[in-house]
Structures are given as C-alpha cells and as structure tokens.
Design an enzyme around this catalytic site. Structure first.
Site, short mmCIF file in Angstrom:
data_model
loop_
_atom_site.label_atom_id
_atom_site.label_comp_id
_atom_site.label_asym_id
_atom_site.label_seq_id
_atom_site.Cartn_x
_atom_site.Cartn_y
_atom_site.Cartn_z
CB SER A 167 27.50 57.96 11.71
OG SER A 167 26.99 58.53 12.89
CG HIS A 183 32.69 50.33 18.96
ND1 HIS A 183 33.89 50.98 18.91
CD2 HIS A 183 31.76 51.28 18.71
CE1 HIS A 183 33.70 52.26 18.62
NE2 HIS A 183 32.40 52.47 18.50
CG ASN A 200 33.83 52.60 21.96
OD1 ASN A 200 34.84 53.28 22.00
ND2 ASN A 200 32.68 53.04 21.43
CD GLU A 201 32.27 56.86 22.67
OE1 GLU A 201 31.06 56.95 22.44
OE2 GLU A 201 33.11 57.60 22.14
CE1 TYR A 243 33.18 62.60 13.91
CE2 TYR A 243 31.46 61.27 12.90
CZ TYR A 243 31.87 62.16 13.87
OH TYR A 243 30.98 62.62 14.81
CD GLU A 286 35.63 56.54 18.94
OE1 GLU A 286 34.78 57.42 18.74
OE2 GLU A 286 35.35 55.37 19.22
CD GLN A 330 30.59 53.36 14.08
OE1 GLN A 330 31.29 53.17 15.05
NE2 GLN A 330 30.23 54.57 13.70
#
Ligand code: BGP
Length: 467
Positions: free
Chosen positions: A429, A116, A159-160, A438, A374, A19
């Site tokens: 994004s 990620h 991540n996530e 952001y 985050e 990103q």
C-alpha cells in the site's frame, strides 16, 4: 446471510502493477515516481511486493478456484516505455501478453488500467500531469497498448484521478508531497481528465472490439449537521473531490454550479485553473463515448464549515484516531458519532455507496454501466498457523454490507454489473506499506506463500449463487 448475485455478474479481485508485481528493476523496466522516493523515505520497499511478476499464474488460478470471473490489473507504463516514450521494451510487452493469456485461459477476464499512480520518473520530473506534453506521451502509450494488446476487451484509462491529485498536492502523502497546493491539485484533475478524454476519443476512432472507461473513487461528503454553513462546506468539498471530475467525465463540461463552487475554493486559496482553447471540445466528445464507469468506493466523510488555516495529518501507520484534515475556506473533516472507523480512520459507511450509486445514475446517465472496481477493508490480518484459515470476519462484514448496498441500488434500477474487491491478494500500500492488508488471499511477504482467508471462502460461496 440471504443474498444471491445476478447471473453473469462480474465478480472480481483488483490489483495494481506497482502494488503487486515487485521486480521493479528487471527486464528493462524504467523507474516510476515512487522508486527513489521510497528509497529515500526508507519505510518500505516496493520489492518484492506480492511478486506477481513471477507468481501471477498461481494468483490467477486461485482467483478461478475461488469463484472470481474477472481480475483488475494495470500495465506498468515503465515496463512498456521505460522513460515514458520512445521505443517499446519487448520484455515488458511479452510479460503482459503472457499475463493476459493466463487470465483468459483460466476464465478470469482481465480489466486493464493504463495508469494506476505510477507515472514514469522521467515524466514525473518534468511536471507529471501538470505538464501538458506528458498528456501527449500518455496518449501515445495508450495507442500502443490498444493496438498491441487486442486480447484486452475491457480498458480503463486512469485510476482514481482525485486520489493522485489530492495525495500529491493537498494531503502531501504521495510525491512530490505538496500540502494544500490548490492550483496544482485542480490543474492536475483537469489535465488528467483531458488525458483520459483524448485516450477514449482515440480508442473509439480505432473501432476496436472492446470497451473503455475510467475509474473514479467517489467519497460522498455529508454535512455533520444540517446547518446552512455545514451544508455549504459539504457542497464545496464534494465539488472539489467528486463533482468536478464527474462533470468533466460524463457531462463533458464543468457545470455553472460546479464552477461557482470550485471558483469559491480557488479564490479563498489564491489558486487558479487554466483551461485552454480546445479542451472543452475534447471533453465534450469523450463524454458520451465512455462505455462504462469504474467506481471505487471505500468511505464517506462528514464535514463542518471551517475558515481557519489548512492543515492535515495523514494516518499511514494504522494508529487509530491520528488523522486530521482541515481545508481553508472549505471545511474540516469530523467524526460522526456511531459511524465505525478502521485503524486508518476510514469511515465504514455502506449507505454512502448506495447514495452515490443512486446519484451517479440519476445525474450522470452517460456513466451507462457501472462496475464497482474497488471496495474493501484495510485490516491487520493475523497469521495463526500453516493449516489454519485466516479469520478476517471484519472484512467479510464490510464486503457483505457493501454488496448489500450495491444490490439494493441495483434492485432500484441502477445499472451495476460487477464488483471487484480490493484486493485480490495482500499487497503493497502506497503510503501505508505492508501492514495494511486488503486481500482475499494472505501473502507472507518473506516467503511469498499464499494462504486462504475466510473472506475468500465467503466470496466463493457468493459466486456460486450465480450459477
Ligand atoms: C485506492 C487505490 C489502490 C489502493 C486502495 C487502498 O485508492 O486505487 O491503489 O491502494 O485505494 O488504499 P490504501 O492502500 O491507501 O489503503
């Protein structure tokens, strides 16, 4: 605003390799699952993103200047192993050594994720996390990084896991764009948990001087009204997006209650989950070995019971009110009157952060120390002029309310030791492109110049209360 941060609090900004770095075709980098997909889609390019690949010294210095003592970055697997495995690419290895050195020299501690959302294209084409061979490749890549980057003391494996699985196989807004492919979604969650657990077990066996954990985004699910049907819908969806992963990570098993909710969803959607011999032992061994837990929090959701067909609309343009989500046999996402939303239909609900922090610390004591890795607000920031600070008051409000929720949970005994804002600077994004900003720092994506936002000054003022 009367608020002070505790001493030694970790106060950081977050990024992710794909990103921010740009430079997707330089120095031997391999393709990720995104490169060709974004090209075909034609909406936006991951180059140059925030050109962090070349401009990280400036961003790290800005971080320090604005009071941040930590930064989240991720290593792009495909800079180290362009095809996901094989011989390491020395240019990629050098880049990350240089980046970490710059961070450390500036007093900005790097917290580093290995994955990620950016699986190597070669492995993605062979099934991504659904192919168990790719778990072996991930562990090999992790081992290489653990041994090579010994200057890194704070690791996160993946991540996530849920965002990846949900976006790839349920909502369909990440490649390979499946909709309500429940079998793949649940299997990907399990396989990623295994990959995480194996990496943690390996890290601990190496007796290195550092800490390791993973990052889950948690999204509390509330029944829109307290009927038994709506409460059950909330329990089901919570099991699917939060509880299955929390159990697997910190209990080292899926509890009977969790599995009965998951099996109900699988049955209703003709789906299945395969757990192989030996998987449980791997999860069990890792459950107590995580040193800390990275929790991402953006929003909570409200749900009502629903038995109709599955269907969803993803709002990737910031066209307020354009999203919808109904999951057969699970529930339908609805708006709660009085809860504000962003232009991308994300609920602004800081109470959810407080609730989930309390829940995790109570139900999952193996989470030990929690960092909010985050939290932040997607907003269409407006640039005014060269010499004017960008006014992002709604972002300040958002962060302020969430930090307050965190400090409240902390004052009641929840062991939260840090907060990373998403994001450090404006960046790319995944499914929304460049208008969903952001950052604390505004990026003019044409010139790559950085500008200060009011939120950066606010962030600095809070950092100063630590001294
Ligand atoms: C998280 C991801 C980030 C980031 C953020 C904001 O899910 O870890 O990579 O993108 O959410 O999401 P979005 O960019 O979709 O608004």
């Amino acid at each position: 605003r009367v608020k002070a941060l505790p001493k030694n609090f970790v106060w950081g900004g977050a990024t992710a390799a794909y990103q921010v770095e740009g430079a997707t075709k330089v120095d031997g980098k391999g393709k990720t699952m995104w490169d060709d997909y974004l090209k075909t889609q034609g909406r936006f390019s991951p180059d140059p993103a925030s050109d962090f690949y070349h401009r990280y010294p400036e961003d790290v210095k800005l971080s320090h200047k604005y009071g941040l003592n930590a930064i989240r970055v991720s290593i792009a697997w495909t800079r180290i192993f362009p095809n996901g495995y094989g011989e390491p690419n020395q240019a990629g290895v050098k880049y990350y050594h240089d980046l970490f050195k710059t961070c450390i020299e500036n007093g900005v501690t790097p917290y580093v994720s290995l994955h990620h959302f950016d699986s190597p294209k070669t492995l993605f084409d062979q099934g991504d996390w659904l192919n168990r061979k790719n778990i072996d490749y991930f562990v090999d890549y992790a081992e290489f990084c653990f041994k090579e980057f010994t200057e890194v003391k704070n690791w996160f494996t993946i991540n996530e896991l849920i965002s990846l699985s949900l976006s790839q196989y349920i909502a369909g807004n990440f490649p390979p764009n499946h909709h309500f492919d429940v079998t793949s979604a649940i299997q990907a969650q399990h396989n990623e948990l295994l990959a995480h657990a194996r990496a943690v077990n390996l890290y601990k066996s190496l007796h290195l001087d550092g800490r390791i954990g993973l990052i889950h985004v948690l999204q509390p699910i509330y029944p829109i009204t307290e009927t038994p049907e709506n409460k059950h819908a909330a329990a089901l969806y919570d099991a699917f997006i939060n509880r299955f992963l929390l159990d697997g990570t910190f209990l080292g098993k899926y509890s009977d209650e969790t599995m009965s909710l998951i099996n109900e969803i699988l049955d209703k959607n003709d789906a299945k989950l395969e757990i192989q011999d030996g998987d449980r032992a791997i999860l069990k061994q890792a459950a107590t070995q995580n040193d800390y837990f990275g929790m991402n929090y953006y929003q909570s959701q409200f749900i009502q019971a629903y038995d109709g067909p599955s269907g969803n609309k993803f709002n990737g343009t910031g066209d307020k009110g354009s999203s919808s989500f109904s999951f057969h046999g699970v529930g339908q996402i609805v708006q709660k009157p009085g809860v504000p939303t962003t232009d991308w239909d994300w609920n602004i609900y800081p109470e959810g952060l407080y609730d989930i922090l309390k829940r995790v610390s109570k139900e999952y004591p193996n989470s030990k120390t929690i960092y909010i890795t985050e939290n932040g607000l997607g907003y269409k920031d407006k640039f005014v002029s060269e010499d004017q600070v960008i006014d992002d008051e709604p972002r300040i409000d958002y962060i302020d309310q969430h930090v307050a929720a965190l400090l409240k949970a902390r004052s009641e005994g929840v062991n939260v030791q840090g907060y990373f804002v998403w994001s450090l600077q404006d960046q790319f994004s995944w499914a929304n492109g460049y208008n969903k900003r952001y950052g604390l720092f505004y990026v003019d994506f044409d010139t790559q110049k950085r500008y200060i936002k009011k939120s950066a000054e606010w962030f600095k003022a809070l950092a100063d209360t630590m001294k």
